[in-house]
Design an enzyme around this catalytic site. Sequence first.
Site, mmCIF file in Angstrom:
data_model
loop_
_atom_site.group_PDB
_atom_site.id
_atom_site.type_symbol
_atom_site.label_atom_id
_atom_site.label_comp_id
_atom_site.label_asym_id
_atom_site.label_seq_id
_atom_site.Cartn_x
_atom_site.Cartn_y
_atom_site.Cartn_z
ATOM 1 N N ILE A 217 0.869 -1.194 0.000
ATOM 2 C CA ILE A 217 0.000 0.000 0.000
ATOM 3 C C ILE A 217 0.901 1.239 0.000
ATOM 4 O O ILE A 217 1.736 1.395 0.899
ATOM 5 C CB ILE A 217 -0.867 0.052 1.283
ATOM 6 N N HIS A 218 0.752 2.079 -1.028
ATOM 7 C CA HIS A 218 1.540 3.323 -0.987
ATOM 8 C C HIS A 218 0.868 4.493 -1.699
ATOM 9 O O HIS A 218 1.325 5.628 -1.615
ATOM 10 C CB HIS A 218 2.925 3.107 -1.609
ATOM 11 N N ARG A 219 -0.213 4.258 -2.433
ATOM 12 C CA ARG A 219 -0.843 5.293 -3.267
ATOM 13 C C ARG A 219 -1.333 6.437 -2.394
ATOM 14 O O ARG A 219 -1.982 6.180 -1.364
ATOM 15 C CB ARG A 219 -2.003 4.592 -3.930
ATOM 16 N N ARG A 254 6.244 6.067 2.706
ATOM 17 C CA ARG A 254 5.124 7.022 2.772
ATOM 18 C C ARG A 254 4.042 6.500 3.733
ATOM 19 O O ARG A 254 3.555 7.233 4.589
ATOM 20 C CB ARG A 254 4.530 7.179 1.357
ATOM 21 N N ASP A 301 -2.136 -1.647 -4.133
ATOM 22 C CA ASP A 301 -2.517 -0.464 -4.911
ATOM 23 C C ASP A 301 -1.378 -0.063 -5.844
ATOM 24 O O ASP A 301 -1.395 1.010 -6.441
ATOM 25 C CB ASP A 301 -2.930 0.703 -3.990
#
Length: 381
Positions: A217-219, A254, A301
């Site tokens: 998950i990073h979006r 992030r 994502d």
Amino acid sequence: MKIVTVIGARPQIIKAAALSRAISNSFSNTIEEVIVHTGQHYDTNMSQVFIEELGIPEPKYNLNIGSSSHGVQTAGMIEGIEKILLDEKPDYLVLYGDTNSTLAGAVAAAKIHIPIAHIEAGLRSFNKSMPEEINRIMCDHASTLLFSPTQTGFQNLLKEGFNPDNKPPFTPDNPGIFHCGDVMYDNSLYFKSLAAKNSRVLENNGLKGKEFVLATIHRDSNTDVPERLTSIFESLLEIAETDAIEIVLPLHPRTAKLMKSNLLGDVYGRVKNSNLLKVIPPVSFLDMIMLESNCKLVMTDSGGVQKEAFFFKKPAIILRSETEWKEIVEAGCGVIANADKQKILSAWYSFIKTYNTLIYPDIFGDGKAAEFICRTMLNEL
Ligand code: UD1
Ligand code: UDP
């Protein structure tokens, strides 16, 4: 022929390995490559690990731009790349994908009339709230050679007015468009056996011989919106706890930085205390290949990771509202579940039933996209 290649974010560094390898294997007498790292990603496990592990030549330049707002980050890169292009005077600037490093390269080169070769051209999410959508559209429309990894990407270019019948000499006003397969497919084929030989990620995380799920998950649309991030993590916890299956989550910095503040209610505490949700630092590409090729299913994502799931014949639950890689969904091997808990759970229960019946058609080329790109750049010079 001399090319300058811009890398900056993790996926670009990995993509660049395919072209550098093709040059060193087949074009070392005809192509000189100068690598510029913008420094968009800078942690060792987001950058240097790939340069060392994947045999990419050390960048001649590093702009050390680091993290900032879109404007500050992109502007700093444009200034740095322009200076380098004026000094190096390459025949092409090679750009990958859709990050701020891509956009900066495109603006810098187009204004001083250096032809751009864009690798991963034509991909569209049709969602202009994504920074990447803006970056890729602007880069495509400033490019001279556009290399699309998929038929869908090629068709998107046609819809935007690119003409497949253009003849050389190609220019930004008369660009050449090509459907050539995906350099990441080249990479996955090439690095798979090396990963099996060198990676210890399964042993080191107690996963050898076990069933597990891989998640990333990073979006920004997920990390920066507390309700969405919470819903995704609640889904992961529910799947792990209900089905007693481990979920491995190599976490992008992030997300690591925003998890504490953006996970609502008791979810942060539950993630921290879970024995089944294994949050680990970002892993190397060889480790990632081992996780992807040995997991039961991927939840992500990421653009790159949903595609690699497909390469390694694993179903993907896509944690976004759309995908640029719609062939994966059309083949039934990926489901767009967004950040919606019900959709995520229903995709999971559906895939664990259909897991063995899925068919993964050959849609990403023949593993030789990088050679095609090198040859085309040489021919069209
Ligand atoms: C960028 C790309 C995105 C791509 C992703 C791949 C843009 C607009 N976005 O998103 O398309 O999918 O890379 O991973 O170009 N950080 C660190 N260490 C690092 C790098 C980043 O701590 O080495 C943290 C910083 O807090 C930074 C944040 O991550 O502010 C976001 O980094 P940034 O490069 O701006 O965007 P990504 O979310 O990584
Ligand atoms: N990747 C990796 N280690 C990780 C997570 C991802 O090597 O811990 C690789 C992954 O295999 C893929 C690329 O990074 O090749 C995808 O990058 P990312 O998800 O950051 O960006 P995106 O593809 O969404 O732009």
